[in-house]
Enzyme design. Structure first.
Site, mmCIF file in Angstrom:
data_model
loop_
_atom_site.group_PDB
_atom_site.id
_atom_site.type_symbol
_atom_site.label_atom_id
_atom_site.label_comp_id
_atom_site.label_asym_id
_atom_site.label_seq_id
_atom_site.Cartn_x
_atom_site.Cartn_y
_atom_site.Cartn_z
ATOM 1 C CG HIS A 1 1.555 -2.514 -9.385
ATOM 2 N ND1 HIS A 1 0.853 -3.700 -9.482
ATOM 3 C CD2 HIS A 1 1.647 -2.263 -8.064
ATOM 4 C CE1 HIS A 1 0.531 -4.127 -8.280
ATOM 5 N NE2 HIS A 1 1.017 -3.275 -7.388
ATOM 6 C CB CYS B 1 -1.587 -3.432 -2.391
ATOM 7 S SG CYS B 1 -1.724 -2.170 -3.674
#
Length: 658
Positions: free
Chosen positions: A87, A192
């Site tokens: 991502h 994250c």
């Protein structure tokens, strides 16, 4: 109260079902690759990126790929069970979206326990400023859904786009965390860098493991939507232990003082959630101390810790350097262009004020800020005041950039020791945090800088400054070549960052030549990618050609990372050619004796150079011309090596050998 929370949970579940029913609004049939075959992770990421770009979800594939690869370098994105979720979170994403590829042949992808086989790839494209929007809720719902074994299996086995979309629209969902009476309680935080995939999947796996083990597990998610599922005071007070599954700093970490904690990478719970909970249960809690017992896995090496601390400090100091250097440069330019030298030197005049503002940011604030946030990286908030004190002491004794680094490390490690060894009753938490920590730290770090290590560091700093100022001839050529090598060796990696830190340190001491070298060299790799793919497109793969179309623009902005996709594909030939041309560029700029005091200006550095008597026009021509010469050399070498490799079958392209 119980009825209230049950009603709240029911409303939340209904909202989540509605969100999950609309997951397909974030993707498209054309963003799905079924039974695809890729030869590498990079090829899979590139193919899915191109599909999102074709749908208008991404404005710049190069910028998006750069961010995806940067995230890949931070930690594993293969999450087990054949699933990988790469991502990117960047301004190049127009609208949150995702693309899916099911693979006919598994790929090797970096996971928690090393490379693992992956046959399902979900690429997330995340805009930086959509926190809290429906799009972000949908993406977080998607990543949570990927933790559902049944749904994931349906996606992996889909043979048509409709089957895959149907799997995404499945009404299945997660279960609420069960409450077990007389059972231990584990509180968790997941976070994250992007705040999406790992954050929510790690939370889901921890909750599932808690239900299976009969343990009360409460997870706070610190993601793109901010803090979700905030832990309550009752949950924290009853907690047996805490699990931090994170790769970024935990927000409001002081809430967990006194709770024994286990710190692991964010991807760890996705594979080993049950083992982590069982390990956390073995930690001992002490209600009388505020010191958190941490079992950090993996333990950072001293080298890694020092590098992260220095880069953290630099990241906070750079805005001051950029702002101060630019304001000061503009004041100087105005005085020179409009003949305002008298106003420039007249105390309390408006131009003198701007001069002092820019100079103050550089000469007064930069060193304390660098020291403070270097210390903060090592010991969190308690190290801030001692870090500022150490930086101020460095200013007082004239130890400059080097003194800031040493002072920050002293303050950081000192406060870490104090936190681990100074233990008081929990009744005195406020006194400890707001009085003892800052006072003891300031006295300790400040005294060490002023009376012990400060003077030797100042001598080293001044000697280095004098040596840099005296460089000429072959010595300047050698310094330029070394900086050129370091800048292009890993394109934004540790070696590049070391060169950057050296140049900033020299700049902080009033030596501007090294950064002029660094800024010119940064254009070489980008120009080389564009020139080589334009001159001989048949020697390159399609994604390399696409990368080359806009990489030159990134080069003008001073961004080396745009060349990373090509470097990953063919590292020895590509990096080798970059380095050789960059060394030539560095040597040329070093020999010209020009300087640059404003980092991050890119091509606009042409107007901010210190010509040192050579003349502004000649300095600008030489500085930019050196980058072009280096790029020409790198391009010639790369084309020669690539042509030889293609001819002998050592490199396969999408085209035919000319």
């Amino acid at each position: 109260m119980v009825l209230f929370y049950r009603a709240h949970w029911r409303d939340y579940k209904n909202d989540q079902v509605r969100i999950m029913m609309n997951l397909t609004t974030l993707t498209h049939r054309d963003a799905l690759c079924l039974n695809a075959r890729f030869t590498s992770r990079e090829e899979a990421i590139h193919a899915l990126t191109q599909r999102l770009a074709a749908l208008g979800k991404i404005s710049s594939t190069e910028q998006f790929l750069e961010e995806v690869y940067r995230r890949e370098s931070l930690g594993p994105t293969a999450l087990g069970e054949g699933l990988a979720v790469p991502h990117g979170k960047t301004a190049a994403v127009k609208e949150a979206a995702f693309a899916v590829a099911t693979l006919s042949e598994p790929l090797q992808w970096e996971g928690v326990d090393g490379p693992e086989a992956v046959d399902l790839v979900v690429l997330l494209a995340i805009p930086p400023n959509e926190a809290g929007t429906t799009h972000m809720q949908l993406l977080t719902a998607l990543t949570t859904r990927l933790a559902d074994d049944e749904i994931r299996a349906r996606i992996q086995s889909a043979t048509t786009p409709d089957e895959l979309l149907s799997a995404l629209d499945d009404k299945g969902g997660t279960q609420p965390s069960a409450s077990f009476s007389n059972a231990p309680t584990i509180v968790c935080v997941t976070a994250c860098p992007a705040g999406i995939a790992h954050t929510y999947m790690a939370a889901e796996y921890l909750e599932k493991a808690g239900r299976k083990l009969g343990v009360n597990v409460y997870v706070e998610k610190q993601g793109a939507n901010g803090i979700e599922g905030r832990l309550t005071a009752d949950q924290l007070n009853s907690a047996t232990a805490c699990i931090f599954a994170a790769e970024v700093a935990i927000k409001e970490s002081e809430r967990f003082n006194g709770i024994p904690a286990l710190s692991v990478p964010v991807a760890e719970p996705i594979r080993h959630a049950e083992a982590l909970i069982q390990q956390a249960l073995t930690l001992k809690r002490s209600d009388e101390t505020r010191t958190v017992q941490q079992d950090t896995q993996p333990v950072k090496s001293v080298k890694t810790e020092l590098k992260q601390a220095l880069l953290s400090g630099i990241s906070f100091a750079v805005p001051l350097i950029v702002a101060g250097g630019t304001v000061l440069a503009v004041a100087v330019l105005l005085s020179q262009i409009f003949g305002l030298q008298d106003l420039f030197n007249e105390e309390n005049s408006w131009l003198w004020m701007y001069r002092k503002l820019g100079g103050g940011l550089l000469g007064i604030l930069m060193v304390p800020v660098l020291a403070a946030y270097t210390a903060y990286s090592l010991a969190d908030k308690p190290a801030l005041a001692p870090g500022f004190a150490a930086g101020l002491a460095a200013n007082m004794i004239g130890s400059g950039f080097l003194g800031a680094v040493v002072g920050g490390l002293i303050a950081g490690y000192l406060m870490r020791w104090v936190k681990n060894h100074l233990r008081l009753s929990s009744k005195f938490n406020g006194f400890l945090t707001f009085y003892l920590y800052p006072v003891l730290g300031t006295l300790g770090a400040g005294s060490l800088m002023l009376f012990v290590v400060g003077e030797p560091v100042a001598w080293i700093n001044n000697s280095l400054t004098a040596w840099l100022n005296g460089l000429s001839g072959s010595n300047a050529l050698l310094l330029g070549a070394i900086l050129g090598f370091m800048c292009s060796f890993d394109l934004g990696g540790p070696v590049n960052k070391a060169a950057y830190a050296f140049c900033l340190g020299a700049m902080a001491n009033g030596v501007y030549g090294p950064y002029a070298i660094f800024a010119s060299v940064k254009m070489v790799s980008a120009f080389t990618v564009t020139a080589s793919t334009m001159l001989a497109p048949r020697l390159f793969k399609e994604f390399e050609i696409e990368t080359g179309k806009s990489t030159w623009l990134l080069g003008l902005a001073g961004i080396t990372e745009g060349a990373i996709p090509m470097a990953i594909e063919d590292p020895l030939r590509v990096i080798g050619s970059f380095v050789l041309g960059s060394m030539v560029t560095g040597a040329i700029v070093g020999a010209m004796n020009i300087g640059l005091s404003t980092p991050g200006a890119g091509i606009f550095s042409l107007f901010l150079l210190h010509d040192n008597g050579a003349g502004g026009v000649m300095a600008a021509i030489g500085w930019f011309g050196a980058a072009l010469v280096g790029a020409a050399i790198s391009t010639a070498i790369l084309l020669m090596w690539r042509r030889h490799a293609v001819k002998h079958g050592n490199y396969l392209t999408d085209g035919v050998m000319p």
